[in-house]
Design a protein around this motif. Sequence first.
Motif, short mmCIF file in Angstrom:
data_model
loop_
_atom_site.label_atom_id
_atom_site.label_comp_id
_atom_site.label_asym_id
_atom_site.label_seq_id
_atom_site.Cartn_x
_atom_site.Cartn_y
_atom_site.Cartn_z
N ALA A 213 0.85 -1.18 0.00
CA ALA A 213 0.00 0.00 0.00
C ALA A 213 0.89 1.24 0.00
O ALA A 213 1.98 1.23 0.57
CB ALA A 213 -0.90 0.00 1.23
N TYR A 214 0.43 2.27 -0.65
CA TYR A 214 1.18 3.52 -0.75
C TYR A 214 0.39 4.61 -0.05
O TYR A 214 -0.75 4.89 -0.41
CB TYR A 214 1.42 3.89 -2.21
CG TYR A 214 2.21 2.84 -2.95
CD1 TYR A 214 3.59 2.88 -2.98
CD2 TYR A 214 1.56 1.78 -3.59
CE1 TYR A 214 4.32 1.90 -3.63
CE2 TYR A 214 2.28 0.80 -4.24
CZ TYR A 214 3.67 0.86 -4.25
OH TYR A 214 4.39 -0.11 -4.89
N ASP B 80 1.24 7.78 0.08
CA ASP B 80 1.59 9.09 -0.50
C ASP B 80 0.99 9.19 -1.89
O ASP B 80 1.25 8.35 -2.75
CB ASP B 80 3.12 9.18 -0.56
CG ASP B 80 3.63 10.48 -1.11
OD1 ASP B 80 3.22 10.87 -2.22
OD2 ASP B 80 4.46 11.11 -0.43
N THR B 81 0.18 10.23 -2.13
CA THR B 81 -0.47 10.37 -3.44
C THR B 81 0.54 10.60 -4.56
O THR B 81 0.26 10.24 -5.71
CB THR B 81 -1.51 11.51 -3.43
OG1 THR B 81 -0.88 12.72 -3.03
CG2 THR B 81 -2.66 11.18 -2.50
N GLN C 193 3.42 9.04 -4.86
CA GLN C 193 3.82 7.69 -5.25
C GLN C 193 2.72 7.02 -6.07
O GLN C 193 2.99 6.37 -7.08
CB GLN C 193 4.12 6.82 -4.03
CG GLN C 193 5.39 7.16 -3.33
CD GLN C 193 5.59 6.27 -2.11
OE1 GLN C 193 4.67 6.06 -1.32
NE2 GLN C 193 6.79 5.72 -1.98
N VAL C 194 1.48 7.17 -5.63
CA VAL C 194 0.35 6.57 -6.34
C VAL C 194 0.25 7.15 -7.75
O VAL C 194 0.08 6.42 -8.72
CB VAL C 194 -0.97 6.78 -5.56
CG1 VAL C 194 -2.18 6.38 -6.40
CG2 VAL C 194 -0.94 5.99 -4.26
N ASP C 195 0.37 8.48 -7.86
CA ASP C 195 0.32 9.11 -9.18
C ASP C 195 1.43 8.60 -10.08
O ASP C 195 1.23 8.35 -11.27
CB ASP C 195 0.39 10.64 -9.06
CG ASP C 195 -0.89 11.24 -8.51
OD1 ASP C 195 -1.95 10.57 -8.56
OD2 ASP C 195 -0.83 12.39 -8.02
N LEU D 216 2.90 5.65 -9.90
CA LEU D 216 2.57 4.28 -10.29
C LEU D 216 1.48 4.24 -11.35
O LEU D 216 1.55 3.46 -12.31
CB LEU D 216 2.13 3.47 -9.07
CG LEU D 216 3.25 3.15 -8.08
CD1 LEU D 216 2.65 2.63 -6.78
CD2 LEU D 216 4.21 2.16 -8.67
N LEU D 217 0.46 5.09 -11.20
CA LEU D 217 -0.60 5.14 -12.20
C LEU D 217 -0.06 5.61 -13.55
O LEU D 217 -0.45 5.08 -14.60
CB LEU D 217 -1.74 6.05 -11.73
CG LEU D 217 -2.53 5.54 -10.53
CD1 LEU D 217 -3.47 6.62 -10.01
CD2 LEU D 217 -3.28 4.27 -10.86
N GLN E 130 1.79 2.68 -15.02
CA GLN E 130 0.83 1.68 -15.53
C GLN E 130 0.29 2.10 -16.88
O GLN E 130 0.21 1.29 -17.80
CB GLN E 130 -0.34 1.51 -14.56
CG GLN E 130 -0.07 0.65 -13.37
CD GLN E 130 -1.30 0.50 -12.49
OE1 GLN E 130 -2.25 1.28 -12.57
NE2 GLN E 130 -1.28 -0.50 -11.64
#
Length: 127
Positions: free
Chosen positions: A21-22, A24-25, A27-29, A31-32, A35
């Motif tokens: 799980a991340y 921090d947004t 990090q999420v951004d 990764l997205l 992807q």
Amino acid sequence: MSLARRTLMESAAARFGWRRAYGDTTQVDGLLTEQAATAYTEAADHAARATEKNTDALHVQPCVLDVCGRVLADVLYLEGLLTGARNRGLAAELIECLEDAVDHGHELAVLLADTVRTTAAVSTASH
């Protein structure tokens, strides 16, 4: 760490039921974005291959049927996440987003099922 290596590590971990799980947004951004870039890179020549391979509606059918099955399985998985989020009283905004994703996923599954039916109908009509 490269996307390929991270994907391999995450795939291996997922086999054991582990997921990262991340919090921090940023990090999420990232990764997205990775992807999306990977998906578009892998799909870059798909249109040409599909044009060459899909000579009639019945050639399209197995692929659409496969996607329909994967979408439905993923939507049902999301539905389980939604139920768990509701049961645990997680944030209302998370529950709303999951509800939207589940609703859209079911709509997509229905559209894909209709597409599969259409491949058979137009094939029958053309013979």
